[in-house]
Design a protein around this motif. Structure first.
Motif, PDB file in Angstrom:
ATOM      1  N   CYS A  11      -9.465  54.308  -9.055  1.00 46.27           N
ATOM      2  CA  CYS A  11     -10.146  55.462  -9.690  1.00 46.27           C
ATOM      3  C   CYS A  11      -9.941  55.302 -11.195  1.00 46.27           C
ATOM      4  CB  CYS A  11      -9.556  56.780  -9.213  1.00 46.27           C
ATOM      5  SG  CYS A  11      -9.599  57.004  -7.428  1.00 46.27           S
ATOM      6  N   ALA A  12     -10.487  54.244 -11.760  1.00 43.95           N
ATOM      7  CA  ALA A  12     -10.051  53.779 -13.086  1.00 43.95           C
ATOM      8  C   ALA A  12     -10.498  54.692 -14.215  1.00 43.95           C
ATOM      9  CB  ALA A  12     -10.545  52.358 -13.326  1.00 43.95           C
ATOM     10  N   GLY A  13     -11.633  55.381 -14.076  1.00 40.50           N
ATOM     11  CA  GLY A  13     -12.117  56.244 -15.156  1.00 40.50           C
ATOM     12  C   GLY A  13     -12.083  55.516 -16.492  1.00 40.50           C
ATOM     13  N   ASP A  31     -14.445  52.283 -10.173  1.00 46.84           N
ATOM     14  CA  ASP A  31     -14.638  53.738 -10.175  1.00 46.84           C
ATOM     15  C   ASP A  31     -15.941  54.010  -9.426  1.00 46.84           C
ATOM     16  OD1 ASP A  31     -13.403  56.244 -12.048  1.00 46.84           O
ATOM     17  OD2 ASP A  31     -15.436  56.546 -11.254  1.00 46.84           O
ATOM     18  N   LYS A  32     -15.939  55.078  -8.641  1.00 44.65           N
ATOM     19  CA  LYS A  32     -17.163  55.426  -7.893  1.00 44.65           C
ATOM     20  C   LYS A  32     -18.325  55.654  -8.858  1.00 44.65           C
ATOM     21  CE  LYS A  32     -18.740  58.901  -4.559  1.00 44.65           C
ATOM     22  NZ  LYS A  32     -18.317  60.114  -3.843  1.00 44.65           N
ATOM     23  N   PHE A  33     -18.003  56.129 -10.046  1.00 42.26           N
ATOM     24  CA  PHE A  33     -19.037  56.375 -11.059  1.00 42.26           C
ATOM     25  C   PHE A  33     -18.788  55.415 -12.222  1.00 42.26           C
ATOM     26  CE2 PHE A  33     -18.072  60.343  -8.825  1.00 42.26           C
ATOM     27  CZ  PHE A  33     -19.302  60.553  -8.215  1.00 42.26           C
ATOM     28  N   GLU A  91     -11.797  64.723  -0.325  1.00 46.94           N
ATOM     29  CA  GLU A  91     -12.084  63.478  -1.061  1.00 46.94           C
ATOM     30  C   GLU A  91     -10.798  62.670  -1.270  1.00 46.94           C
ATOM     31  OE1 GLU A  91     -14.450  63.982  -4.564  1.00 46.94           O
ATOM     32  OE2 GLU A  91     -15.066  61.885  -4.364  1.00 46.94           O
ATOM     33  N   ASP A 146      -5.499  57.188  -8.891  1.00 45.52           N
ATOM     34  CA  ASP A 146      -5.393  58.341  -9.798  1.00 45.52           C
ATOM     35  C   ASP A 146      -6.579  59.234  -9.442  1.00 45.52           C
ATOM     36  OD1 ASP A 146      -4.726  59.978 -11.910  1.00 45.52           O
ATOM     37  OD2 ASP A 146      -5.677  58.720 -13.431  1.00 45.52           O
ATOM     38  N   PRO A 169      -9.443  62.066  -8.151  1.00 44.20           N
ATOM     39  CA  PRO A 169     -10.010  63.302  -8.711  1.00 44.20           C
ATOM     40  C   PRO A 169      -9.229  64.490  -8.136  1.00 44.20           C
ATOM     41  CG  PRO A 169     -11.520  62.312  -7.102  1.00 44.20           C
ATOM     42  CD  PRO A 169     -10.394  61.350  -7.288  1.00 44.20           C
ATOM     43  N   GLY A 175      -6.952  54.707 -18.605  1.00 42.53           N
ATOM     44  CA  GLY A 175      -5.649  55.061 -19.184  1.00 42.53           C
ATOM     45  C   GLY A 175      -4.476  54.492 -18.391  1.00 42.53           C
ATOM     46  N   LYS A 176      -4.548  54.553 -17.061  1.00 42.88           N
ATOM     47  CA  LYS A 176      -3.424  54.062 -16.252  1.00 42.88           C
ATOM     48  C   LYS A 176      -3.384  52.538 -16.288  1.00 42.88           C
ATOM     49  CE  LYS A 176      -3.019  58.387 -15.140  1.00 42.88           C
ATOM     50  NZ  LYS A 176      -4.244  58.898 -15.734  1.00 42.88           N
ATOM     51  N   ARG A 192     -18.165  56.153 -15.938  1.00 40.32           N
ATOM     52  CA  ARG A 192     -16.895  56.724 -16.431  1.00 40.32           C
ATOM     53  C   ARG A 192     -15.970  55.649 -16.982  1.00 40.32           C
ATOM     54  NH1 ARG A 192     -16.089  61.566 -12.210  1.00 40.32           N
ATOM     55  NH2 ARG A 192     -18.051  62.577 -12.737  1.00 40.32           N
TER      56      ARG A 192
END
Ligand SMILES: C[S@@+](CC[C@H](N)C(=O)[O-])C[C@H]1O[C@@H](n2cnc3c(N)ncnc32)[C@H](O)[C@@H]1O
Length: 389
Positions: A228-230, A250-252, A320, A290, A292, A233-234, A255
């Motif tokens: 869930c990299a967005g 990331d699913k999106f 989710e 990480d 949502p 930051g992590k 992001r």
């Protein structure tokens, strides 16, 4: 602008937020319509708006309203009373300040306790979780959030970067809890313009996240997936302390738009993969999730979250989170780790999610878990390390 005019501007911004805008775009839109406002005015107006949003229940009650009834004007009136600022120095200071109070508005109301800053259904969950500590926690969550930097120790040392930042007008001090975390005391708005930031010597990252990232077991080699990299930051925190091969998903994918630039600054090497591609990859030694979440640990930074959440949105997030955890099982190598993280204060998204996962997947063990909040660190944050048997 006069102090009263700044409060009038805050009223207008709050009305835009109450009509559905999010705070930052509402503040920017007001700024575009008011070229006469200087930078100090903009900072003061933003502070008033965020002070109201962090104390919204009490501000409404001090103006004699419920939260849904309260307009921007009522909320500013209530905030002034909460902060013991003389109301007559603001209301009635025409032509630029808000108009004088009506007889009804001038009525005083008793100060409610801090619990009224949280919707009832959430309060019930938090009371069950924190018991007598809840008031202290909520008091801490009603203050302005500190700004922390993470020092990229691949490129510099805390001592060097503190001196570099000071030259650029950013005064930061080392946090006693973590050697690589700096708390910014003054000049936070200048950080992104500094040479130190541009050269990837520091990243903005909350202390709790940094403490979690420092505690989790990260191998020096092998394969790590940030599922869930967005904005990365992590991953950036991992890359600062490990040479493992890093894959981001990331699913999106939009992001992850900032990742390339941040990676270049920090010297992070990585690849990205879509979900279907991951099935054809060798399994990972660490899958970082990480997920949502409600964001209830970050209310100080994003105070509207507290009022926008509903039991239904929380239930949807929980489902989710469970799906993401289940998906991670297929991506994790034998003896590999799943590291689950949230920025939530709620047991439902933290310990309960982990225990439900362990019940569904008894081939995993819980190695370690920890929660952070403003009483022992900074934002609310949680992590759990799960190992495949
Ligand atoms: C808490 S944010 C991640 C923040 C990021 N790790 C960082 O440190 O900057 C959660 C991310 O999960 C992503 N996400 C939501 N549902 C997902 C799913 N089913 N699979 C993978 N990623 C998902 C969101 O797009 C969002 O970017």
């Amino acid at each position: 602008m006069t102090p009263a005019a700044r409060y009038q501007a805050a009223i207008e911004v709050l009305d835009a937020i109450l009509a559905g805008q999010t705070p930052e775009p509402a503040l920017r839109a007001w700024g575009r319509s008011a070229r006469f406002a200087g930078s100090k005015d903009r900072v003061a107006i933003s502070d008033h708006v965020y002070d109201v949003l962090r104390n919204r229940g009490r501000a409404a009650a001090l103006a004699g309203c419920t939260v849904p009834q309260a307009t921007g004007r009522a909320l500013i009136l209530g905030l002034l009373r909460l902060q013991n600022v003389a109301v007559e120095d603001v209301f009635g200071q025409m032509p630029y300040g808000p108009s004088a109070l009506s007889a009804d508005e001038a009525k005083e109301h008793p100060t409610p306790d801090i619990l009224s800053d949280t919707p009832d259904w959430l309060l019930a969950l938090l009371k069950a979780e924190f018991g007598p500590d809840l008031e202290g926690l909520l008091a801490a969550m009603s203050t302005r959030a500190p700004v922390y930097l993470r020092v990229n120790t691949r490129k510099t040392t805390p001592e060097h970067v503190i001196a570099d930042l000071a030259q650029a007008g950013v005064h930061a001090i080392a946090d006693p809890r973590l050697a690589t975390a700096l708390e910014v005391q003054t000049g936070a708005r200048k950080i992104t313009a500094t040479a130190a930031y541009q050269a990837g010597l520091v990243e903005v990252q909350d202390l709790s996240v940094q403490m979690a990232m420092a505690e989790i077991p990260v191998p020096q080699t092998g394969r790590i997936l940030d599922y869930c990299a967005g904005a990365g930051g992590k991953s950036l925190a991992i890359a600062a302390r490990s040479d493992a091969d890093l894959t981001l998903h990331d699913k999106f994918p939009k992001r992850m738009g900032d990742v390339a630039l941040r990676a270049e600054r920090a010297g992070m090497v990585y690849q990205t993969r879509e979900d279907a591609q991951l099935d054809h990859e060798v399994q990972f030694d660490v899958v970082l999730l990480d997920v949502p979440c409600s964001g209830s640990g970050t209310w100080r930074r994003d105070p509207m979250v507290r009022w926008r959440m509903t039991p239904e949105t929380l239930a949807a997030l929980q489902s989710e989170q469970a799906q993401i955890l289940d998906r991670a099982v297929t991506l994790t190598a034998p003896r590999g780790l799943i590291i689950y993280m949230t920025c939530s204060l709620l047991r439902a998204e933290n310990e309960d999610a982990v225990h439900a996962f362990l019940a569904r997947h008894p081939q995993f063990d819980l190695l370690q878990s920890r929660r952070f909040d403003p009483r022992n660190a900074s934002d609310g944050f949680f992590f759990a390390v799960l190992q495949a048997k």
